[in-house]
Design a protein around this motif. Structure first.
Motif, PDB file in Angstrom:
ATOM      1  N   GLU A 189       4.581  -3.248   8.007  1.00 46.09           N
ATOM      2  CA  GLU A 189       3.476  -2.508   7.379  1.00 46.09           C
ATOM      3  C   GLU A 189       3.974  -1.809   6.103  1.00 46.09           C
ATOM      4  O   GLU A 189       5.047  -1.206   6.110  1.00 46.09           O
ATOM      5  CB  GLU A 189       2.968  -1.462   8.378  1.00 46.09           C
ATOM      6  N   THR A 190       3.180  -1.911   5.043  1.00 47.34           N
ATOM      7  CA  THR A 190       3.579  -1.249   3.799  1.00 47.34           C
ATOM      8  C   THR A 190       2.335  -0.865   2.998  1.00 47.34           C
ATOM      9  O   THR A 190       1.351  -1.626   2.974  1.00 47.34           O
ATOM     10  CB  THR A 190       4.511  -2.179   2.968  1.00 47.34           C
ATOM     11  N   LEU A 191       2.366   0.305   2.374  1.00 41.07           N
ATOM     12  CA  LEU A 191       1.233   0.754   1.559  1.00 41.07           C
ATOM     13  C   LEU A 191       0.947  -0.266   0.455  1.00 41.07           C
ATOM     14  O   LEU A 191       1.879  -0.740  -0.196  1.00 41.07           O
ATOM     15  CB  LEU A 191       1.564   2.092   0.893  1.00 41.07           C
ATOM     16  N   GLY A 192      -0.308  -0.590   0.245  1.00 42.68           N
ATOM     17  CA  GLY A 192      -0.672  -1.504  -0.853  1.00 42.68           C
ATOM     18  C   GLY A 192      -0.468  -2.970  -0.534  1.00 42.68           C
ATOM     19  O   GLY A 192      -0.792  -3.834  -1.348  1.00 42.68           O
ATOM     20  N   PHE A 193       0.115  -3.254   0.619  1.00 39.67           N
ATOM     21  CA  PHE A 193       0.365  -4.643   1.064  1.00 39.67           C
ATOM     22  C   PHE A 193       1.150  -5.434   0.011  1.00 39.67           C
ATOM     23  O   PHE A 193       1.967  -4.846  -0.695  1.00 39.67           O
ATOM     24  CB  PHE A 193      -0.953  -5.333   1.435  1.00 39.67           C
ATOM     25  N   ILE A 194       0.899  -6.736  -0.070  1.00 32.87           N
ATOM     26  CA  ILE A 194       1.712  -7.544  -0.999  1.00 32.87           C
ATOM     27  C   ILE A 194       0.995  -7.704  -2.345  1.00 32.87           C
ATOM     28  O   ILE A 194       1.496  -7.311  -3.394  1.00 32.87           O
ATOM     29  CB  ILE A 194       1.991  -8.950  -0.396  1.00 32.87           C
ATOM     30  N   SER A 195      -0.209  -8.260  -2.295  1.00 30.83           N
ATOM     31  CA  SER A 195      -0.864  -8.650  -3.550  1.00 30.83           C
ATOM     32  C   SER A 195      -1.214  -7.441  -4.415  1.00 30.83           C
ATOM     33  O   SER A 195      -1.089  -7.498  -5.635  1.00 30.83           O
ATOM     34  CB  SER A 195      -2.104  -9.484  -3.263  1.00 30.83           C
ATOM     35  N   ASN A 196      -1.619  -6.344  -3.804  1.00 32.00           N
ATOM     36  CA  ASN A 196      -1.951  -5.174  -4.631  1.00 32.00           C
ATOM     37  C   ASN A 196      -0.706  -4.535  -5.233  1.00 32.00           C
ATOM     38  O   ASN A 196      -0.747  -4.022  -6.349  1.00 32.00           O
ATOM     39  CB  ASN A 196      -2.769  -4.153  -3.840  1.00 32.00           C
ATOM     40  N   ARG A 197       0.394  -4.567  -4.510  1.00 30.42           N
ATOM     41  CA  ARG A 197       1.638  -4.037  -5.093  1.00 30.42           C
ATOM     42  C   ARG A 197       2.025  -4.881  -6.306  1.00 30.42           C
ATOM     43  O   ARG A 197       2.418  -4.360  -7.350  1.00 30.42           O
ATOM     44  CB  ARG A 197       2.774  -4.043  -4.058  1.00 30.42           C
ATOM     45  N   LEU A 198       1.897  -6.207  -6.170  1.00 33.37           N
ATOM     46  CA  LEU A 198       2.234  -7.094  -7.294  1.00 33.37           C
ATOM     47  C   LEU A 198       1.293  -6.841  -8.465  1.00 33.37           C
ATOM     48  O   LEU A 198       1.707  -6.741  -9.625  1.00 33.37           O
ATOM     49  CB  LEU A 198       2.137  -8.556  -6.850  1.00 33.37           C
ATOM     50  N   GLN A 199       0.003  -6.725  -8.122  1.00 35.84           N
ATOM     51  CA  GLN A 199      -1.004  -6.524  -9.163  1.00 35.84           C
ATOM     52  C   GLN A 199      -0.768  -5.213  -9.912  1.00 35.84           C
ATOM     53  O   GLN A 199      -0.864  -5.149 -11.135  1.00 35.84           O
ATOM     54  CB  GLN A 199      -2.379  -6.512  -8.497  1.00 35.84           C
ATOM     55  N   ILE A 200      -0.422  -4.172  -9.147  1.00 35.24           N
ATOM     56  CA  ILE A 200      -0.217  -2.867  -9.777  1.00 35.24           C
ATOM     57  C   ILE A 200       1.081  -2.853 -10.596  1.00 35.24           C
ATOM     58  O   ILE A 200       1.150  -2.221 -11.659  1.00 35.24           O
ATOM     59  CB  ILE A 200      -0.224  -1.739  -8.704  1.00 35.24           C
ATOM     60  N   ALA A 201       2.100  -3.551 -10.116  1.00 39.46           N
ATOM     61  CA  ALA A 201       3.352  -3.617 -10.892  1.00 39.46           C
ATOM     62  C   ALA A 201       3.075  -4.251 -12.259  1.00 39.46           C
ATOM     63  O   ALA A 201       3.542  -3.780 -13.306  1.00 39.46           O
ATOM     64  CB  ALA A 201       4.399  -4.428 -10.136  1.00 39.46           C
ATOM     65  N   LEU A 202       2.273  -5.313 -12.255  1.00 43.81           N
ATOM     66  CA  LEU A 202       1.920  -5.987 -13.512  1.00 43.81           C
ATOM     67  C   LEU A 202       1.052  -5.070 -14.376  1.00 43.81           C
ATOM     68  O   LEU A 202       1.262  -4.956 -15.592  1.00 43.81           O
ATOM     69  CB  LEU A 202       1.172  -7.291 -13.201  1.00 43.81           C
ATOM     70  N   HIS A 203       0.103  -4.383 -13.729  1.00 43.24           N
ATOM     71  CA  HIS A 203      -0.803  -3.536 -14.502  1.00 43.24           C
ATOM     72  C   HIS A 203      -0.057  -2.358 -15.124  1.00 43.24           C
ATOM     73  O   HIS A 203      -0.322  -1.971 -16.260  1.00 43.24           O
ATOM     74  CB  HIS A 203      -1.973  -3.047 -13.625  1.00 43.24           C
ATOM     75  N   ARG A 204       0.924  -1.791 -14.383  1.00 43.00           N
ATOM     76  CA  ARG A 204       1.687  -0.674 -14.962  1.00 43.00           C
ATOM     77  C   ARG A 204       2.353  -1.110 -16.264  1.00 43.00           C
ATOM     78  O   ARG A 204       2.295  -0.401 -17.267  1.00 43.00           O
ATOM     79  CB  ARG A 204       2.749  -0.170 -13.966  1.00 43.00           C
ATOM     80  N   GLU A 205       2.936  -2.281 -16.259  1.00 45.92           N
ATOM     81  CA  GLU A 205       3.613  -2.749 -17.468  1.00 45.92           C
ATOM     82  C   GLU A 205       2.587  -3.046 -18.562  1.00 45.92           C
ATOM     83  O   GLU A 205       2.820  -2.748 -19.744  1.00 45.92           O
ATOM     84  CB  GLU A 205       4.463  -3.988 -17.147  1.00 45.92           C
ATOM     85  N   ALA A 206       1.418  -3.583 -18.156  1.00 45.34           N
ATOM     86  CA  ALA A 206       0.363  -3.884 -19.141  1.00 45.34           C
ATOM     87  C   ALA A 206      -0.097  -2.585 -19.817  1.00 45.34           C
ATOM     88  O   ALA A 206      -0.245  -2.524 -21.044  1.00 45.34           O
ATOM     89  CB  ALA A 206      -0.821  -4.569 -18.452  1.00 45.34           C
TER      90      ALA A 206
END
Ligand SMILES: NC(=O)c1ccc[n+]([C@@H]2O[C@H](COP(=O)([O-])OP(=O)(O)OC[C@H]3O[C@@H](n4cnc5c(N)ncnc54)[C@H](O)[C@@H]3O)[C@@H](O)[C@H]2O)c1
Length: 324
Positions: A189-206
């Protein structure tokens, strides 16, 4: 309970964006649905949205008009939680992203439903262990996170809370898989799961690239969708690297560009809170991006969502994820 025994689903918070879309999907796949929402005024618009979603599938040859009439006979809308817990085998919870609201719904199911009913939360990233805390039956609770719109995007991320049992996870996996989804089960179990963590990592850089004056909102969006985004519809980052490394594969490319990538990593965004005013800057930029779109791609939210769904259907067809 076996997945094949699930024939009627309760969609809690069913009048919202995700609830209406899940309902469309379940009806499309032949299930009966009871849509429960706390907001009486939202039920009629939700019915219209679901009917529109189904009609859209008819227009695109996915469903027949007869199947839609039949589907609409299999859905009921209610503001009564007790009614929503009757004769359902699975609850797809789609209420707001808030522990208290979701816990209230778990407690309501404890009170009004049988202990066998599976509780699957659509939460975008809250912990299912916390959502199930205080429940009489935490073993039947799991996370089942869809991607918007769930009636078109295949991914479902299943998360197991500390007290969820393996049988519940297996039943949920089999259920979504049999419907035609692409479920994955998190090992942990992890906050944000997999796809949202990936999406947010990309969005932070964007966001960081825009705030640092490297590019506009429009260009950062172009850089994603005309570059890596095109490949990502076909394969993930690891398989992409495997191909990029030629005969040496993923390991080869990592050895080759690793030292260079480490310099970029040292220079990239690492902030933990969105910088002040960044939402205003992004909103302004995205409105300019929308105004610059070709008319046939849509310029308003509604037009763009329609264009997106048209293209998603074509992609799903290409990928063999829709059988029509
Ligand atoms: N919007 C997305 O892109 C997206 C994608 C994946 C997952 N999710 C998750 O799905 C869930 C729903 O999100 P949404 O965007 O559909 O929200 P939404 O605000 O559109 O819908 C929520 C619905 O829940 C209803 N509601 C509020 N309190 C309730 C209660 N106590 N009991 C029953 N119904 C209640 C509201 O009236 C509303 O119709 C959230 O957990 C969200 O994180 C959202």
């Amino acid at each position: 309970m076996k997945a094949s025994e699930i024939s009627r689903v309760g969609v809690f918070g069913g009048a919202g964006i995700i609830g209406s879309s899940w309902t469309t999907y379940f009806l499309w796949k032949g299930l009966s649905v009871v849509v429960y929402d706390i907001d009486q005024n939202a039920l009629a618009p939700a019915r219209e949205r679901i009917t529109r979603n189904l009609s859209y599938l008819v227009e695109n040859g996915v469903l027949t008009q007869e199947a839609v009439s039949n589907a609409l006979d299999r859905v009921v809308f209610t503001q009564e939680i007790a009614e929503a817990c009757q004769d359902v085998q699975l609850v797809q919870e789609c209420a707001p992203e808030n522990y208290e609201v979701k816990k209230t719904l778990v407690a309501a199911l404890d009170k009004h439903g049988t202990s066998e009913i599976l509780f699957a939360s659509s939460t975008s990233g809250l912990l299912i262990t916390e959502i199930a805390k205080g429940s009489k039956h935490p073993e039947r609770c799991i996370g089942a996170h869809p991607y918007n719109p769930p009636h078109l995007i295949p991914l479902v991320e299943i998360t197991k809370g500390k007290q969820s049992n393996d049988e519940t996870v297996q039943t949920a996996y089999d259920f979504y898989k049999a419907l035609g989804k692409e479920p994955i089960v998190l090992k942990k179990e992890t906050l944000g799961f997999i796809s949202n963590r990936l999406q947010i990592a990309l969005h932070r850089e964007a966001v960081d690239l825009v705030l640092n004056g490297v590019c506009s909102v429009e260009d950062v969006d172009k850089a994603v969708c005309f570059g890596p985004g095109l490949r990502y519809a076909l394969m993930g980052p690891n398989l992409t690297y495997q191909l990029g490394g030629g005969a040496l594969g993923l390991k080869g490319i990592m050895d080759h560009i690793g030292p260079s990538v480490e310099m970029w990593l040292a220079d990239m965004a690492a902030w933990k809170k969105f910088p002040e005013n960044c939402a205003d800057i992004l909103q302004d930029g995205v409105e300019k991006e929308m105004a610059n779109r070709r008319p046939e791609q849509g310029r308003t939210n509604e037009e763009i969502a329609r264009w997106r769904d048209d293209k998603l259907l074509e992609l799903l067809r290409l990928l063999g994820k829709i059988d029509f």
